[in-house]
Every structure is written in structure tokens, then in C-alpha cells.
Design a protein around this motif. Structure first.
Motif, short mmCIF file in Angstrom:
data_model
loop_
_atom_site.label_atom_id
_atom_site.label_comp_id
_atom_site.label_asym_id
_atom_site.label_seq_id
_atom_site.Cartn_x
_atom_site.Cartn_y
_atom_site.Cartn_z
N ASP A 1 46.64 33.57 46.76
CA ASP A 1 45.49 33.59 47.41
C ASP A 1 46.77 34.39 48.72
O ASP A 1 46.34 36.21 49.63
CB ASP A 1 44.91 33.14 48.31
CG ASP A 1 43.76 32.94 46.90
OD1 ASP A 1 43.12 33.69 46.25
OD2 ASP A 1 43.00 30.80 47.30
N GLN B 1 46.73 27.94 43.49
CA GLN B 1 45.83 29.01 43.20
C GLN B 1 45.75 29.69 44.63
O GLN B 1 45.12 31.41 44.94
CB GLN B 1 44.22 29.33 42.91
CG GLN B 1 44.65 29.26 41.58
CD GLN B 1 44.69 30.27 40.58
OE1 GLN B 1 45.17 31.37 41.16
NE2 GLN B 1 45.99 30.07 39.77
N GLY C 1 36.75 29.04 45.81
CA GLY C 1 37.68 28.76 45.05
C GLY C 1 37.43 27.26 44.71
O GLY C 1 38.88 26.47 44.35
N ASP D 1 47.70 38.07 49.95
CA ASP D 1 47.26 39.02 51.50
C ASP D 1 48.16 39.41 52.43
O ASP D 1 48.38 40.36 52.85
CB ASP D 1 46.78 37.52 52.61
CG ASP D 1 45.54 37.09 52.23
OD1 ASP D 1 44.70 37.69 51.21
OD2 ASP D 1 45.14 35.58 52.29
N ASN E 1 42.07 35.79 41.22
CA ASN E 1 42.61 33.90 40.58
C ASN E 1 42.96 34.50 39.06
O ASN E 1 41.62 34.68 38.42
CB ASN E 1 42.45 33.94 41.83
CG ASN E 1 42.13 33.47 42.84
OD1 ASN E 1 41.76 33.96 43.26
ND2 ASN E 1 43.73 32.23 43.66
N ARG F 1 38.08 38.95 44.87
CA ARG F 1 38.52 38.87 46.03
C ARG F 1 38.22 40.22 46.95
O ARG F 1 39.50 40.58 46.27
CB ARG F 1 39.37 38.28 46.49
CG ARG F 1 38.98 36.67 48.73
CD ARG F 1 39.50 35.92 48.27
NE ARG F 1 41.24 36.36 47.83
CZ ARG F 1 42.50 36.74 48.79
NH1 ARG F 1 41.72 36.45 50.74
NH2 ARG F 1 42.74 36.04 48.66
#
Length: 704
Positions: free
Chosen positions: A338, A334, A262, A342, A367, A300
Motif C-alpha cells: 500500500d 500488504q 485490509g 501511494d 493488493n 483501492r
């Protein structure tokens, strides 16, 4: 009542970061009420919120419903304050920017819209805008100087900001309130926890770089950033000194690992130095340049990130990619993406389809970096990763080929051309089709609905214009019957409709013969029209976001899933031709839906001719039985059913049989494992794609 709501709000706020799941009906009703309140249509809002309280809610869900009502009363107070301010001195009236330097003052506002007076040097005019035309930014402009210092109005503005995609503005309002009114800090922190779903830490949040975060998280971020900067500097220094390719490749991998953690800003800076100083080194300079040129920062695994483990290789999974659109190169921006990714996955997993076939799906969050923040809106052009745009409140990603090309360039062969673009802006309508979903960050609950469009080609079953425009009137005369999609049919003669309806095999007017237990017939309303368009069942996620898929739509989703995922995940041994000169295990690893098992049927067929036998049934003594050849019949290959065994560790389900050369006569045999999904969600006549057979040819050599 308002007092009761305030008490309920305080009680709920005292709990830490509740995550409350509602029934599909309650989810739909709450969303409709909230959407109406955010456009200041309180007549509709209160009707829906009153209906919400009549549903079977848990204690926590009921507390949340009262908390929501408390916030809506704040929005009502904000509208009243706007109207009061509009009657004051002209220079003090609320104002908004129409375009460029052209501004307008508020004259009046109600549940339908606003009346504006453009600020011009000569003459005067009047604009009447519906609330659907007023952007969230403009609404915040109008309220900026209304009731300064009033906590109720500040909370109302923050509530509006968080639910219309203006998180930064919402946090700024809360931070100012917490710093200026210290006695309200507890309420501010509880409000933030409830509106965002972020658990409230012991002692409350702290303000850090425009965010409210856990104090421990702030220290972790500071330490991580410092470590990332130092690591990037050290790696850049090592890259200057490194001369051999192997060391440079190792350094490059460390930089990429930095980005995977990250640290995008520091990682991209280090990549730039490597690309500049080692441009000619194969596997180093070219890789660094490619990563810098790609908008993808990292990929991710969302399930793994939530501690749910890895589902399996992309080759036999449905891979859904969530990509950011309009997020700039800023580590904290960013982080917001995330959270949106989610949340989007969680909304998927609330649907029965995604819950049942959880093992079949990989969820990836990518991302991506855009040059501009936000999305292109009408004439205001932005340069973003997916080139999405909002026109008339509708978010679309028109260049689907570019989205697929981005996936193929970054993850060749590891995707199924299925993209969910999460737009960093406010829009009234999400869209989906042809493998691409365009979903604004403020409408993440719509992701399963839009995947119904993009993945399965399902049509909209609601009967209104989502942009707020008038619904199309009925034709008035005869409408020829025709199918509009797997779940929609047009026409107005029942006998004609029944002749073309795509769900004819599902028809069950009493609801007693299908797995939903509810009628499947012709229900009027769909394709954004209240008349002359028909859908299979009363409720479906393609009509109401909180509902499950109806039976015909569910079948379509499952059939599409099995186009990408086969029932057999892996086999051992992989070779198709085998020699049985010692004991051998044939094993198949099968997929595992959440609440039911796939069926596995083992068979053995002798390929060489065998002597005829007598009697009605042959028993081989190993649990297998076969019918012998009858007199006058041609000798057919001998086929026997075989009893297999199962072993599992709770995650992997492996079916197997054991072969021994002692138990079989010399010759050639065909061994097969047929696997199929018996789900009632697909009619038996349509289950062909849900079956798969793996075959081995085994040669038993002559005994010595």
C-alpha cells in the motif's frame, strides 16, 4: 564539514516527518548521488552531492541534503570497516553466499567492486565482482559482523537496507539499536521517520511485529485484527446456519468488506469456509471460489484514500492499475505494498502532465497475493502474481497478456490495459512497454518515465547502459537517418535527420516559439548511446527522472490521453431526438484540466427550409447572429452561434443553454455543443483528437 552535516542532520531529524519536494534538476542530481553511494562509488556520489548544494534549495531541502551527506559518510566508514576486517584472521573475515552452500570471503573492496576468495576444501581462487553484481542481501551479509555495536555503522547498514528494498532488515537493525542503546532512541526514531517519510509520533515509535509504528497505530492494529478474527468466526458460524440464498449473499458481502478493510488473512479464511460449505449455492459458493482462486485481494482508489475524492467512472478516465508482484498473504506485508503504491502515485503527480490532467486519471492499487515472496532472480524461481523476473539486474514482466487477463477477469471493462507492476525485490533497472511497467519497489521515482514507455511508446533518451555496462560506441561512418520513435532519431547528417525527424513541426532552435521557452532541435545522445542518436530537447523525464516531459513527448502523452478520455464527460438529456413542447435545458459536463478550461461552442442549425431575408446580418435577439442567404445562392441550412452559460461547484463544470418553444419557429433544429482543449502542449494542427461534438435534433411542434 562533517560536524556541520551532523548538526544539520540533527536539526532535520528534530522535525516531524518532513515531506520535501525538490526541483526536477535537484531530484535527478540527488538520485544519481544516492545511487552511486549505494554501490560505494563515492567519487561519483560526492560530485553529485556537492552539485546538489549549489542548486537553489529551500531551507528544509538544504537540511535534507546535509542529512544525506551524513549518511553517505556512514557508508564510507562501512566500506573502510569492511576492508579492515578483510585483513583480519581468515575465519573472521566478512563473507557472503555465492550460491547454495558455496560461500566466499572478502579480500578487498573499493568503489568499483569486491575481490572474493571462494571457501573450498582444496585449492584457492579469486572472484572480482562489480558492485552491480553484489545483491543487497549479499552486501548485508558482508557487513553483518562488521563493527558490532558501532552506531554509525549500524545506521549505515540500515540506510543501505531501506534504499535497496530490505525494509525488514533495516527495521530489525534500528529496533536492536533502540533497545540496546536507549540514549539513541530519539536518533533512531528520527532516522526512521526521515528514511521512510512516516511522521514521527509524540513520544516516538514502538516496535511491533518487526515494524516501528505509532503506539496508537499498534493498538488500532491489535484491535482491528481481533475484531477481524471475531467477525470472520461469527460469519463462518452464521454461514453454517444460514440456509437461504439471500442471507448467504449478505454474509458473503460482509466477508468481502472485511477484505476491503485490509483483513486479508481472516477474510480468505472465511471465504474458504463459505466455498466449502455452500459450494452449490449460486452467487455464493461460486463467487467465494472465484475470489479464492484470484490473486487479487482488493482494489483501492488511491485518490480517494488520500482524501482527494473520486475522479469518475472508468468509462471516461485513464485507469492506471498498480499491482503487487511478489507480496505474500500477510496483512502487514500488504501494508508495505500500500505504501509503495501511494508513493508511486505521488511520483506521478509531481509530473506536470499528471498534475494538469489529474481529473482525467484514476489510480487503482490492487493488493495481490503471490505464493512466494520476492521475485524470480536468474535461476532462483519464484511463483508470483505477475510472473515478473529479474535477470542481470533488470526487472521485466514478460507475460503482458496474463497481466491484462487478470485485470479483465477481476474488473471487466473497467481498465485501459495499463498495468504498473510493483516488484517486491531489488533491481537496478525498471522497464516499460506495451501497456505494462515493471518497477521494483526501490525505484518508484522511475514510474513516470516507465509510463512514458508503456503508455505513449516513448524511447529512452539517456545515453548510457543502465545496467552499468559500457555505452555503445559511435558507428564511425555515415549512419542512415531513421526515426526510432516519437522522440528519437538515428543518423549523423543534420540535413538527413531534419528530413525524418518526428518532431519537425516543433523545431525551434531559439526556444522562443514553444511553451517550454527552451530550444527544440537535435540534441545528441539517446537510446542508450552517446553518439548518432538524437532527442528533441536537452532535458526530459525520458532522460532524467526528475525532469518534466519535453514538448514533443508531452504532446504524445496528451494525444494518447485523449484516446481514452473524451472532452465531454456527460450530457443531459441523453436522448438524441427531442420534442420541444416545454422549456428544456441542454447541458454538457466537460472535463477540467487543472489550470485551464476547455472551450465550448454552441450552435443551432435549422433543418427545415426558411424564408430568405434581407440585410447583411440577422439578429435573433437572443445573442445569436447569422449571415442571410444572398440572391442567387441556394438556401443553405441556417446556422447560428449561441451564447451558452456555465455553472460549477468548483469540481464539475456544466455548460448549458435553455430552449423555449416560444423562442423558435415550428420545425426541426440541430443543436450542437463542440468542446475542445486549447492546450499549448499540442500543436493546433494536431488537436483533432482533443475535440468532441454532441448533437441533439429538436422538433418544435406547430403552435396551437
Amino acid at each position: 564539514m562533517a560536524e556541520l552535516e551532523e548538526q544539520a542532520a540533527q536539526a532535520l531529524a528534530a522535525r516531524r516527518g518532513p515531506v520535501i519536494e525538490l526541483s526536477p534538476q535537484a531530484t535527478t542530481v540527488e538520485k544519481e548521488g544516492l545511487d552511486a553511494a549505494l554501490r560505494f562509488d563515492f567519487e561519483v556520489a560526492w560530485a553529485r552531492l556537492d552539485e546538489l548544494l549549489t542548486l537553489g534549495l529551500s531551507d528544509e531541502a538544504r537540511l535534507r541534503a546535509h542529512w544525506l551527506r551524513h549518511q553517505v559518510r556512514g557508508l564510507e566508514a562501512l566500506l573502510q570497516a569492511l576492508n579492515a576486517a578483510a585483513q583480519g584472521p581468515a575465519e573472521q573475515r566478512p563473507a557472503l553466499t555465492i550460491k547454495g552452500e558455496l560461500r566466499a570471503r572478502l579480500r578487498a573492496a573499493d568503489g568499483k567492486g569486491v575481490v572474493l576468495a571462494p571457501i573450498v576444501e582444496k585449492g584457492e581462487g579469486e572472484l572480482r565482482w562489480p558492485w552491480t553484481r553484489v545483491t543487497p542481501y549479499q552486501a548485508q551479509e558482508l557487513a553483518a559482523n562488521v563493527g558490532a555495536g558501532d552506531a554509525t555503522l549500524t545506521f549505515a547498514r540500515a540506510f543501505h537496507a531501506f534504499h535497496t528494498g530490505l525494509e525488514d532488515a533495516g527495521v530489525e537493525l534500528l529496533a536492536q539499536l533502540a533497545q540496546s542503546r536507549r540514549r539513541l532512541q530519539g536518533e533512531v526514531f528520527s532516522f526512521y521517520a526521515l528514511v521512510t517519510g512516516v511522521p514521527m509520533p509524540e513520544g516516538g515509535f514502538v516496535v511491533y511485529q518487526g515494524r516501528l509504528i505509532d503506539p496508537a497505530e499498534r493498538e488500532r492494529i491489535i484491535a482491528a485484527r481481533q475484531a477481524a478474527r471475531e467477525a470472520a468466526q461469527q460469519l463462518a458460524a452464521e454461514a453454517r446456519e444460514a440456509g437461504e440464498q439471500r442471507r448467504l449473499v449478505s454474509l458473503l458481502q460482509k466477508v468481502l468488506a472485511l477484505m476491503d478493510a485490509g483483513n486479508y488473512e481472516a477474510g480468505r479464511a472465511a471465504l474458504a469456509k463459505i466455498a466449502e460449505r455452500h459450494a452449490a449455492v449460486p452467487g455464493v459458493g461460486d463467487v467465494a471460489r472465484a475470489r479464492l482462486q484470484s490473486p487479487v485481494l482488493r482494489r483501492r482508489d488511491l485518490r480517494a484514500a488520500r482524501g482527494l475524492g473520486h475522479n469518475g467512472p472508468p468509462a471516461n478516465r485513464l485507469d492506471i492499475y498498480f499491482l503487487g508482484d511478489g507480496f505474500v498473504l500477510d496483512d502487514q506485508k500488504q501494508v508495505q505494498f500500500d505504501r509503495y503504491a501511494d508513493t508511486a502515485m505521488r511520483f506521478c503527480q509531481l509530473q506536470d502532465f499528471f498534475k494538469e490532467y489529474e481529473q482525467y486519471v484514476n489510480y487503482w492499487a490492487c493488493n495481490t497475493v503471490s505464493k512466494d515472496e520476492g521475485l524470480t532472480k536468474d535461476a532462483d524461481t519464484k511463483d508470483t502474481a505477475l510472473r515478473g523476473r529479474i535477470e542481470g539486474g533488470v526487472y521485466t514482466i514478460q507475460d503482458r497478456a496474463a497481466a491484462f487477463a487478470l485485470l479483465e477477469a477481476s474488473f471487466p471493462g473497467e481498465h485501459d490495459r495499463l498495468v504498473v507492476g510493483i516488484g517486491n525485490d531489488f533491481a537496478n533497472v525498471a522497464t516499460g512497454g506495451g501497456g505494462v511497467v515493471a518497477n521494483p519497489k526501490t525505484m518508484l521515482s522511475a514510474v513516470p518515465h516507465e509510463l512514458g514507455h508503456a503508455f505513449a511508446g516513448l524511447g529512452d533518451e539517456y545515453d548510457h547502459d543502465p545496467t552499468g555496462g559500457p555505452a555503445a560506441p559511435g558507428a564511425g561512418g555515415r549512419v542512415p537517418a531513421r526515426a526510432l520513435g516519437p522522440n528519437l532519431v538515428a543518423g549523423n547528417r543534420r540535413e538527413e535527420l531534419l528530413g525524418v525527424v518526428p518532431w519537425a513541426d516543433w523545431l525551434d532552435p531559439t526556444g522562443q516559439k514553444n511553451w517550454t521557452g527552451k530550444p527544440i532541435d537535435l540534441f545528441e545522445g539517446g537510446n542508450r548511446q552517446p553518439k548518432d542518436v538524437w532527442r528533441p530537447q536537452k532535458a526530459c523525464v525520458m532522460r532524467d527522472i526528475g525532469s518534466p516531459f519535453c514538448a514533443p513527448c508531452m504532446e504524445r502523452m496528451v494525444l494518447r490521453l485523449y484516446e481514452h478520455v473524451r472532452p465531454i464527460d456527460q450530457v443531459w438529456p441523453d436522448e438524441a431526438e427531442l420534442t420541444l413542447d416545454k422549456e428544456l435545458l441542454l447541458r454538457v459536463l466537460v472535463m477540467k484540466p487543472r489550470t485551464h478550461d476547455l472551450f465550448v461552442h454552441w450552435r443551432r442549425k435549422r433543418l427545415a427550409s426558411a424564408p430568405a431575408s434581407t440585410g447583411d446580418v440577422e439578429d435573433a435577439g437572443d445573442g445569436t447572429r447569422s449571415r442571410p442567404t444572398r440572391p442567387g445562392e441556394a438556401a443553405a441550412p441556417e446556422v447560428k452561434d449561441i451564447s451558452g452559460k456555465l455553472t460549477t461547484d468548483g469540481v464539475n463544470y456544466i455548460h448549458f443553454i435553455k430552449l423555449s418553444p416560444r423562442d423558435l419557429e415550428p420545425g426541426r433544429y440541430e443543436l450542437s455543443a463542440e468542446v475542445w482543449d486549447p492546450t499549448p502542449w499540442v500543436l493546433e494542427k494536431n488537436r483533432g483528437p482533443l475535440r468532441q461534438t454532441r448533437t441533439w435534433v429538436v422538433t418544435v411542434p406547430p403552435r396551437r
